[in-house]
Design an enzyme around this catalytic site. Structure first.
Site, PDB file in Angstrom:
ATOM      1  N   GLY A  10      53.944 -40.550 103.484  1.00 32.62           N
ATOM      2  CA  GLY A  10      54.508 -39.219 103.255  1.00 32.62           C
ATOM      3  C   GLY A  10      54.914 -39.083 101.804  1.00 32.62           C
ATOM      4  O   GLY A  10      54.937 -40.067 101.056  1.00 32.62           O
ATOM      5  N   ALA A  12      57.660 -37.788  98.667  1.00 34.02           N
ATOM      6  CA  ALA A  12      59.093 -37.993  98.435  1.00 34.02           C
ATOM      7  C   ALA A  12      59.859 -36.957  99.244  1.00 34.02           C
ATOM      8  O   ALA A  12      59.463 -35.783  99.305  1.00 34.02           O
ATOM      9  CB  ALA A  12      59.400 -37.847  96.952  1.00 34.02           C
ATOM     10  N   ARG A  13      60.954 -37.417  99.899  1.00 41.50           N
ATOM     11  CA  ARG A  13      61.804 -36.542 100.717  1.00 41.50           C
ATOM     12  C   ARG A  13      61.032 -35.849 101.830  1.00 41.50           C
ATOM     13  O   ARG A  13      61.350 -34.730 102.208  1.00 41.50           O
ATOM     14  CB  ARG A  13      62.480 -35.459  99.839  1.00 41.50           C
ATOM     15  N   HIS A  51      70.865 -44.572 101.754  1.00 40.58           N
ATOM     16  CA  HIS A  51      70.042 -45.211 102.789  1.00 40.58           C
ATOM     17  C   HIS A  51      70.875 -46.177 103.616  1.00 40.58           C
ATOM     18  O   HIS A  51      70.755 -46.223 104.842  1.00 40.58           O
ATOM     19  CB  HIS A  51      68.882 -45.988 102.152  1.00 40.58           C
ATOM     20  N   ARG A  55      71.532 -45.874 107.923  1.00 43.75           N
ATOM     21  CA  ARG A  55      70.794 -46.694 108.890  1.00 43.75           C
ATOM     22  C   ARG A  55      71.783 -47.568 109.672  1.00 43.75           C
ATOM     23  O   ARG A  55      72.905 -47.796 109.208  1.00 43.75           O
ATOM     24  CB  ARG A  55      69.715 -47.526 108.192  1.00 43.75           C
ATOM     25  N   ASP A  85      60.476 -50.888 103.490  1.00 44.20           N
ATOM     26  CA  ASP A  85      60.652 -49.621 102.794  1.00 44.20           C
ATOM     27  C   ASP A  85      60.830 -49.934 101.300  1.00 44.20           C
ATOM     28  O   ASP A  85      61.899 -50.371 100.900  1.00 44.20           O
ATOM     29  CB  ASP A  85      61.879 -48.896 103.371  1.00 44.20           C
TER      30      ASP A  85
HETATM   31  N1  LIG Z   1      67.491 -52.929  97.214  1.00 44.98           N
HETATM   32  C1  LIG Z   1      67.679 -52.057  98.213  1.00 44.98           C
HETATM   33  N2  LIG Z   1      66.892 -50.975  98.254  1.00 44.98           N
HETATM   34  C2  LIG Z   1      67.060 -50.105  99.270  1.00 44.98           C
HETATM   35  C3  LIG Z   1      68.034 -50.309 100.284  1.00 44.98           C
HETATM   36  N3  LIG Z   1      67.962 -49.272 101.144  1.00 44.98           N
HETATM   37  C4  LIG Z   1      66.974 -48.472 100.698  1.00 44.98           C
HETATM   38  N4  LIG Z   1      66.435 -48.965  99.559  1.00 44.98           N
HETATM   39  C5  LIG Z   1      65.321 -48.426  98.766  1.00 44.98           C
HETATM   40  O1  LIG Z   1      65.434 -47.027  98.601  1.00 44.98           O
HETATM   41  C6  LIG Z   1      64.136 -46.454  98.626  1.00 44.98           C
HETATM   42  C7  LIG Z   1      64.123 -45.075  99.231  1.00 44.98           C
HETATM   43  O2  LIG Z   1      64.604 -44.162  98.333  1.00 44.98           O
HETATM   44  P1  LIG Z   1      64.465 -42.567  98.466  1.00 44.98           P
HETATM   45  O3  LIG Z   1      63.691 -42.107  97.324  1.00 44.98           O
HETATM   46  O4  LIG Z   1      65.836 -42.022  98.651  1.00 44.98           O
HETATM   47  O5  LIG Z   1      63.718 -42.236  99.827  1.00 44.98           O
HETATM   48  P2  LIG Z   1      62.323 -41.620 100.128  1.00 44.98           P
HETATM   49  O6  LIG Z   1      61.648 -42.687 100.912  1.00 44.98           O
HETATM   50  O7  LIG Z   1      61.594 -41.097  98.932  1.00 44.98           O
HETATM   51  O8  LIG Z   1      62.643 -40.355 100.967  1.00 44.98           O
HETATM   52  P3  LIG Z   1      62.244 -39.947 102.410  1.00 44.98           P
HETATM   53  O9  LIG Z   1      60.804 -39.557 102.381  1.00 44.98           O
HETATM   54  O10 LIG Z   1      63.154 -38.816 102.743  1.00 44.98           O
HETATM   55  O11 LIG Z   1      62.494 -41.147 103.253  1.00 44.98           O
HETATM   56  C8  LIG Z   1      63.326 -47.362  99.530  1.00 44.98           C
HETATM   57  O12 LIG Z   1      62.018 -47.461  99.050  1.00 44.98           O
HETATM   58  C9  LIG Z   1      64.035 -48.696  99.519  1.00 44.98           C
HETATM   59  O13 LIG Z   1      63.291 -49.703  98.844  1.00 44.98           O
HETATM   60  C10 LIG Z   1      68.865 -51.467 100.206  1.00 44.98           C
HETATM   61  O14 LIG Z   1      69.726 -51.721 101.033  1.00 44.98           O
HETATM   62  N5  LIG Z   1      68.647 -52.297  99.142  1.00 44.98           N
END
Ligand SMILES: Nc1nc2c(ncn2[C@@H]2O[C@H](COP(=O)(O)OP(=O)(O)OP(=O)(O)O)[C@@H](O)[C@H]2O)c(=O)[nH]1
Length: 175
Positions: A10, A12-13, A51, A55, A85
Site C-alpha cells: 500500500g 504511505a498512510r 506505532h 499496537r 514492518d
Molecule cells: N525501530 C522501530 N521502528 C518502528 C517501531 N514501530 C514502528 N516502526 C517503524 O515505523 C514505520 C511506519 O511508519 P509510518 O510511516 O508511520 O507508517 P506507514 O506504514 O507509512 O503508514 P500506514 O500505511 O498508515 O501504515 C514502520 O516501517 C516501522 O519500521 C518500533 O517499535 N521500533
C-alpha cells in the site's frame, strides 16, 4: 509452491500497517513485531512512538534494519507469527549501506530463508511504483528493486493484499 507468508502492499498512510496488525491478531499465534525502521530524526521518533502506542503492548519487539533473514531465522517458530514492518525501509537501509553488495546479499538471504521458516510471516511494504520513473539514479534503483522484491515475495506468498484508503484489495489468496 506456496509458503506461509503474506504480503501487504500500500501507499504511505494507506492503512497497511493497521491491516497487517489485525491480520497478525487474527492469526491467534504469538505475534512478534519486527521493525526495520530507524529513528534518525524527531519526526521518525514520533511516527515510531505512535506505532508503539497503537499496537498490542504484549507483542515483543525486534528492531533489525539490515539482517532481516537472520532475524527471521532466529525468531520464527511454528507457533508464532512475525509481522515485518516494513520491507521498504529495509530496502532503503540496505541500498544506503556502506557495503555495495549489501542489498543483493540480504535480498538473496531473505528469499532463501523464506523457503524454510517454520512459522507465519506477514510483510508490510510500500507500493512505490505508481509514479513516473524517477530521474535520480538511487531513486530509480530503489523503485526497481522494490518492484522486483515484491514480485519475488508475492510469487510464493499464500496471500497478497493491496491496501488503499484503508480498504483491502485481495491480489492473491490460496486456501
Ligand atoms: N525501530 C522501530 N521502528 C518502528 C517501531 N514501530 C514502528 N516502526 C517503524 O515505523 C514505520 C511506519 O511508519 P509510518 O510511516 O508511520 O507508517 P506507514 O506504514 O507509512 O503508514 P500506514 O500505511 O498508515 O501504515 C514502520 O516501517 C516501522 O519500521 C518500533 O517499535 N521500533
Amino acid at each position: 509452491m506456496s509458503l506461509n507468508h503474506t504480503l501487504i502492499l500500500g501507499g504511505a498512510r494507506s492503512g497497511k500497517s493497521r491491516f497487517a496488525e489485525q491480520l497478525a491478531l487474527n492469526s491467534n499465534k504469538a505475534v512478534i513485531y519486527l521493525a526495520t525502521g530507524q529513528a534518525h530524526d524527531s519526526e521518525m521518533q514520533a511516527r515510531i512512538a505512535h506505532h508503539q502506542q497503537q499496537r498490542p503492548t504484549d507483542w515483543p519487539l525486534v528492531e533489525e534494519p539490515i539482517t532481516l533473514a537472520d532475524a527471521l531465522q532466529t525468531y520464527s517458530t511454528k507457533d508464532n507469527c512475525i509481522l515485518v514492518d516494513c520491507l521498504t525501509l529495509w530496502l532503503s537501509n540496505c541500498l544506503c549501506h556502506a557495503r555495495a553488495d549489501c542489498w543483493n546479499e540480504q535480498k538473496a538471504a531473505l528469499l532463501a530463508a523464506l523457503e524454510h521458516l517454520p512459522g507465519q510471516v506477514i510483510f508490510v511494504s510500500n507500493e512505490v511504483g505508481h509514479g513516473i520513473v524517477p530521474l535520480g539514479e538511487l531513486s530509480r534503483e530503489f523503485v526497481d528493486e522494490s518492484g522486483w522484491l515484491h514480485q519475488a515475495i508475492a510469487a510464493n506468498a499464500e496471500r497478497v493484499e493491496f491496501i488503499m484508503a484503508g480498504l483491502a484489495l485481495t491480489l492473491k489468496e490460496q486456501s
